[in-house]
Scaffold this active site. Structure first.
Site, mmCIF file in Angstrom:
data_model
loop_
_atom_site.group_PDB
_atom_site.id
_atom_site.type_symbol
_atom_site.label_atom_id
_atom_site.label_comp_id
_atom_site.label_asym_id
_atom_site.label_seq_id
_atom_site.Cartn_x
_atom_site.Cartn_y
_atom_site.Cartn_z
ATOM 1 N N ASP A 184 0.854 -1.189 0.000
ATOM 2 C CA ASP A 184 0.000 0.000 0.000
ATOM 3 C C ASP A 184 0.883 1.229 0.000
ATOM 4 O OD1 ASP A 184 -1.763 2.184 0.712
ATOM 5 O OD2 ASP A 184 -3.193 0.691 1.432
ATOM 6 N N ALA B 105 -3.685 -1.492 12.812
ATOM 7 C CA ALA B 105 -3.231 -2.839 12.460
ATOM 8 C C ALA B 105 -2.965 -2.957 10.969
ATOM 9 C CB ALA B 105 -4.268 -3.881 12.903
ATOM 10 N N TYR B 106 -3.776 -2.292 10.172
ATOM 11 C CA TYR B 106 -3.608 -2.369 8.713
ATOM 12 C C TYR B 106 -2.258 -1.794 8.292
ATOM 13 C CZ TYR B 106 -4.208 -1.431 3.751
ATOM 14 O OH TYR B 106 -4.021 -1.380 2.391
ATOM 15 N N VAL B 107 -1.928 -0.579 8.739
ATOM 16 C CA VAL B 107 -0.674 0.026 8.281
ATOM 17 C C VAL B 107 0.535 -0.735 8.810
ATOM 18 C CG1 VAL B 107 -1.634 2.322 7.926
ATOM 19 C CG2 VAL B 107 -0.625 1.771 10.134
#
Length: 243
Positions: A141, A153-155
């Site tokens: 990303d 949590a995503y990053v």
């Protein structure tokens, strides 16, 4: 790399970027393992579209939170399609999480799917990929360096996937090339309204959003023409990283 008759496993291939990649590589002559978890009907439509290009396509259902299911996914691909040459780690969850809202269950779920599963898939596929001088492409990303605090949590998982890309490139060299592709705005989250989309687009130097097809085209290029490319993360973000 000559893509004709190569076997490709695309995780999260039922919709959006995963589907675009699967169809683009099928058009290039690859046989496709279409992975999904709960989106079986959409995965079947992806597989049917791939078969329309005259190649083989099989739907494989697996929960990427389950380590045993992850490892079985490679074996199932080999059983159904005769081997594995290219692994595309695309599946991911993108869920809000602030520090105040963090729970271990939500944190663990995101990291298992977005980071641990790609590592386990690479481990399970390493012998097949080395034999065929194959490829791994991790869908990262372009926003990771901005470290959104509202998607914690995503990053963290996507930052880890960038590091994993470089580590796997070292671990699997010289037989296997490993590259990351980092989309910017390519497939809007469904909850983003028109106003938010317009504000985000205004920050992009090219002044337009990208598309799933842009990401699929980049993946195709790196596979077909990137024989001397490994260990890097390739941004496809309209120049957003300049800002």
């Amino acid at each position: 790399m000559d893509l004709h008759n190569r076997v490709v496993l695309v995780t999260g291939a039922a919709r959006r970027i995963g589907r675009a990649i699967a169809e683009r590589l099928a058009q290039a002559g690859c046989n496709i393992a279409v992975h999904a978890h709960q989106s079986r009907a959409e995965a079947e439509r992806t597989a049917q579209a791939c078969r329309g290009h005259g190649v083989k396509a099989e739907v494989l259902i697996a929960d990427l939170q389950d380590p045993h299911a992850v490892e079985a996914l490679v074996a199932d691909t080999c059983d159904k399609l005769g081997g594995l040459d290219i692994l595309i780690n695309n599946a991911a969850v993108f869920e809000p999480m602030r520090l105040d809202d963090l729970t271990l269950a939500d944190w663990d779920r995101t990291l298992r799917i977005n980071l641990t599963a790609p590592a386990l898939l690479a481990h399970a596929a390493r012998e097949q990929l080395c034999r065929s001088h194959g490829r791994i492409i991790n869908i990262c990303d372009a926003a990771t360096p901005r470290a959104w605090s509202d998607h914690l949590a995503y990053v963290v998982s996507k930052g880890g996937l960038e590091t994993l890309t470089r580590a796997l490139a070292r671990a699997l060299a010289p037989e296997v090339n490993v590259v990351g592709v980092a989309p910017g705005v390519a497939a809007w989250p469904e909850e983003y309204d028109a106003d938010l989309r317009a504000r985000l687009t205004a920050r992009i130097p090219l002044q337009r959003a990208g598309s799933c097809a842009d990401i699929a085209a980049t993946v195709h290029f790196l596979l077909a023409e990137g024989d001397y490319v490994t260990g890097v993360v390739w941004p496809v973000d309209g120049g957003r990283g300049l800002c």
